[in-house]
Write a protein that holds these residues in place. Sequence first.
Motif: not given
Length: 546
Positions: A479-485
């Motif tokens: 899973q990624f955070t929104q910032d990572e995505s």
Amino acid sequence: MNRKATMHILIVVLMLALVASGCTTSNKTPEGSKESKGAEGETLSFSVTLPSNGVDDMNSMVGKEWLKQMEAKMGKKLDIQFNYIPGSEYDDKVKLLITSNELPDIFMTPLFYDTTNMAEQGQILELSQYKDLMPNYMKYLNSVKDGMTRVTNADGKMYFFKETSNPRFPADRGMLVQNTSSYRYDLFKDNNIEIPKTLDEFYDAAKKLKQLYPNKYPVNTRWNDLRSLFSANHIKDDIFWDGSKYVYGVLEDGYKDALQYANKLYSEKLLDPEYTIDTDDTLLRKATNGDNFMWMADWFTLPGTNTRNSTDGKIFAISLYPSNPKYGTAWQEVANVNTPDIGWAALCISSKAKNPEELIKFIDLQYTDEMDRLITWGIEGTTYKIGEDGKPTFVDSIKNATDPWEEGDNYGMRASRKHRPGLQISSDPTAFVDFAPNDYTVFNGKYEVVPVEKSPFLLSLPMPHNEYIASWFDGPAIQFTQDESQQISEVINALKTFVKEEQAKFVAGKNSFNDWDKFIAEVKKIGDIDKVLKIYNDAAKRVLSK
């Protein structure tokens, strides 16, 4: 208003006009739905955008029954404005709708579309806050390995409903390959050419066919890419799990080897130079006209269809991707049809929808066994019956038809050639096995006329581990955070465009392999791929440390 702003508005208007021109819109309730009983005077109105195969799904027998049952379950009249876009145009036209922020209430995203930007800009509804309204969907996700992890980001947010992928084989046995290589078996047999098991044998077969048909290009491929060569070399042209960590395939040796092999085919006029632009229609025309004889990659059911439709004895047979001995047995593109899984398609709800809770309930009802059976099998007593084992089976008129898939079109169920009734988000794939027509297969050196789903060779293979299974088949559910995505998208989107263009140049000989190091340097210059890989591998550590 300045000239630049005026031009911008005109461009947006033209974009939306292009989208509208490709849609088939149904504003009317299909005939017969007036009999549905709901709360008097209460109507739920909303819009839905879906891909279409050029048929009238809503006015088919199953389409009408689906609407009737949905009105009964919702307890009210449903006024659904369906916007159907031809499948070949769907992704591009929906991307225009996203760009212009003119989204329908419910829509299927383009295939494998990254919803991060839509979520960040507030275009789509965040769904995790409505879990209590989606008991059927949550039940299905809980049956899938890492189900919730795979549909939420690292912040626990969920922005789409995913397509189901129910099992059709036992949990421990039976491998289904949905992307295969394919060959004109009749030509190979007539000329004593063996169906290739290795890339060297593939090349030799192409050379022999070129000698026999000097004005033809023996080799082509579907989807305008080199996926079969990458699989032979145990890589992807993307980020993938190599069994211990995430790597970027373009930086691996197997990527260069694959392009050099494709360049050899191209330079010797064995590979069709239009492989990067051929569509399903042009591929079919070329196959029918005898312009190509070998396809590096193909959808597993299409060669069988082409054989059944042939009027001059052509036989199109499928086989596994050929191997590159340098890397071992070629990894195949295997679908998980052994345990509940998550499919490719995704539905989003626009944040502008006026009745989000009602729409969530409506979508959730698609994930019931009752709806799966109706959508996929049709109507009991008309299209299917219950067998002695208590399971549905199609009636004889469908099972014994020359082409059961085409016969299914007369009723409009999912088990048909063209129809996709309802919201196209859930189905029962055991129906596809029940009436699967014969395919023409060459597995393990043996030619058999048998449905792929009933191939003795494929059914004998253990799952989920055998020599054909890629390292990424069972990678960690990250899973990624929104910032990572967002960081990933900024790098990968630009890289994909650049790599796709340069890849075609290397294959066509417009780029020299002597300049490979310069290409790799440019790849690293365009985006910080090391940073992206760190994000991926940090996400993997979060999963594996639990």
